[in-house]
Design an enzyme around this catalytic site. Structure first.
Site, short mmCIF file in Angstrom:
data_model
loop_
_atom_site.label_atom_id
_atom_site.label_comp_id
_atom_site.label_asym_id
_atom_site.label_seq_id
_atom_site.Cartn_x
_atom_site.Cartn_y
_atom_site.Cartn_z
N GLY A 46 0.83 -1.19 0.00
CA GLY A 46 0.00 0.00 0.00
C GLY A 46 0.87 1.24 0.00
O GLY A 46 2.01 1.21 0.49
N GLN A 51 3.12 10.04 1.03
CA GLN A 51 4.41 9.32 1.10
C GLN A 51 5.30 9.60 -0.12
O GLN A 51 6.49 9.29 -0.09
CB GLN A 51 4.18 7.81 1.21
CG GLN A 51 3.52 7.40 2.53
CD GLN A 51 3.37 5.89 2.60
OE1 GLN A 51 2.39 5.35 2.10
NE2 GLN A 51 4.33 5.22 3.22
N CYS A 94 5.71 0.11 7.33
CA CYS A 94 5.36 1.27 6.50
C CYS A 94 6.58 1.64 5.68
O CYS A 94 7.69 1.67 6.21
CB CYS A 94 4.95 2.43 7.41
SG CYS A 94 4.48 3.91 6.49
N LEU A 95 6.37 1.95 4.41
CA LEU A 95 7.50 2.31 3.54
C LEU A 95 8.14 3.63 3.97
O LEU A 95 9.28 3.90 3.60
CB LEU A 95 7.04 2.40 2.08
CG LEU A 95 6.57 1.06 1.46
CD1 LEU A 95 6.06 1.27 0.05
CD2 LEU A 95 7.68 0.02 1.49
N HIS A 136 -4.75 1.58 7.21
CA HIS A 136 -3.41 2.16 7.38
C HIS A 136 -3.19 3.29 6.38
O HIS A 136 -2.68 4.36 6.74
CB HIS A 136 -2.38 1.02 7.21
CG HIS A 136 -0.94 1.45 7.20
ND1 HIS A 136 -0.01 0.98 8.11
CD2 HIS A 136 -0.25 2.29 6.37
CE1 HIS A 136 1.18 1.51 7.84
NE2 HIS A 136 1.07 2.31 6.79
N GLU A 137 -3.59 3.05 5.12
CA GLU A 137 -3.36 4.07 4.08
C GLU A 137 -4.28 5.28 4.27
O GLU A 137 -3.85 6.42 4.04
CB GLU A 137 -3.55 3.47 2.68
CG GLU A 137 -2.63 2.30 2.33
CD GLU A 137 -1.17 2.53 2.64
OE1 GLU A 137 -0.71 3.69 2.55
OE2 GLU A 137 -0.47 1.56 2.99
N HIS A 140 -2.84 7.63 6.67
CA HIS A 140 -1.81 8.50 6.09
C HIS A 140 -2.43 9.81 5.58
O HIS A 140 -1.81 10.87 5.68
CB HIS A 140 -1.13 7.82 4.90
CG HIS A 140 0.06 6.96 5.27
ND1 HIS A 140 1.19 7.47 5.87
CD2 HIS A 140 0.30 5.64 5.11
CE1 HIS A 140 2.06 6.48 6.06
NE2 HIS A 140 1.55 5.35 5.61
NI NI Z 1 2.41 3.44 5.66
#
Ligand code: NI
Length: 171
Positions: A46, A51, A94-95, A136-137, A140
């Site tokens: 995701g 991000q 998380c990236l 989660h996304e 963000h």
């Molecule tokens: Ni994330």
């Protein structure tokens, strides 16, 4: 398509409440393709627009198993219509916080409404990994990272290490 640089926490763009997308144009469509390519390359399941430094309500998700065909979701202005009372605790990463993982508790199921890449309203019911990933996304888009669901002690420990990692990356 192009791979975009991923913003690492802590960074103000990751703490921003993103704005609604008012019109789906070619820029938005090509951004979503770039986000998917960036996510697949990372690799991740995701990715949210902030991000990659874009403060708009856009996420991409693909939670399909590795041995199956890809199933990418492109979600514009996604929102949680409702969530289950039942909770689930899953390990999340998380990236934007590479290398860090922690257990996060969230509603197990969710009803999600969004506009797709063809400008169609969609409503889907999700559970399991897809539910966790979409929640989660969407977090963000509201400036919330998975570490914000942890105790301040754990959060600060991870963020301190991220500050150090970012410094080392610059040098
Ligand atoms: Ni994330």
């Amino acid at each position: 398509m192009a791979v975009m640089p991923i913003v690492w926490a802590p960074d103000p763009v990751l703490k921003t409440k993103c704005t609604q997308v008012s019109e789906i144009n070619d820029n938005i469509l090509s951004l979503m393709e770039d986000m998917l390519e960036t996510m697949y390359q990372a690799p991740g399941i995701g990715l949210a627009a902030p991000q990659v430094g874009v403060k708009q309500r856009i996420i991409v998700v693909d939670c399909s198993p590795k041995n199956e065909a890809p199933k990418p979701y492109r979600m514009i202005n996604p929102e949680l219509v409702s969530v289950s009372k039942e909770l689930t605790t899953q390990e999340e990463g998380c990236l934007s916080l590479p290398g860090f993982y922690a257990e996060v508790t969230r509603p197990a199921e969710a009803r999600v409404r969004y506009t797709d890449e063809k400008n169609k309203q969609q409503t889907i019911d999700v559970d399991g990994l897809l539910s966790v990933c979409i929640q989660h996304e969407i977090d963000h888009l509201n400036g919330i990272l998975f570490v914000d669901h942890l105790s301040s002690l754990k959060r600060n420990m991870i963020l301190k290490k991220m500050v150090k990692a970012k410094k080392e990356q610059v040098h």
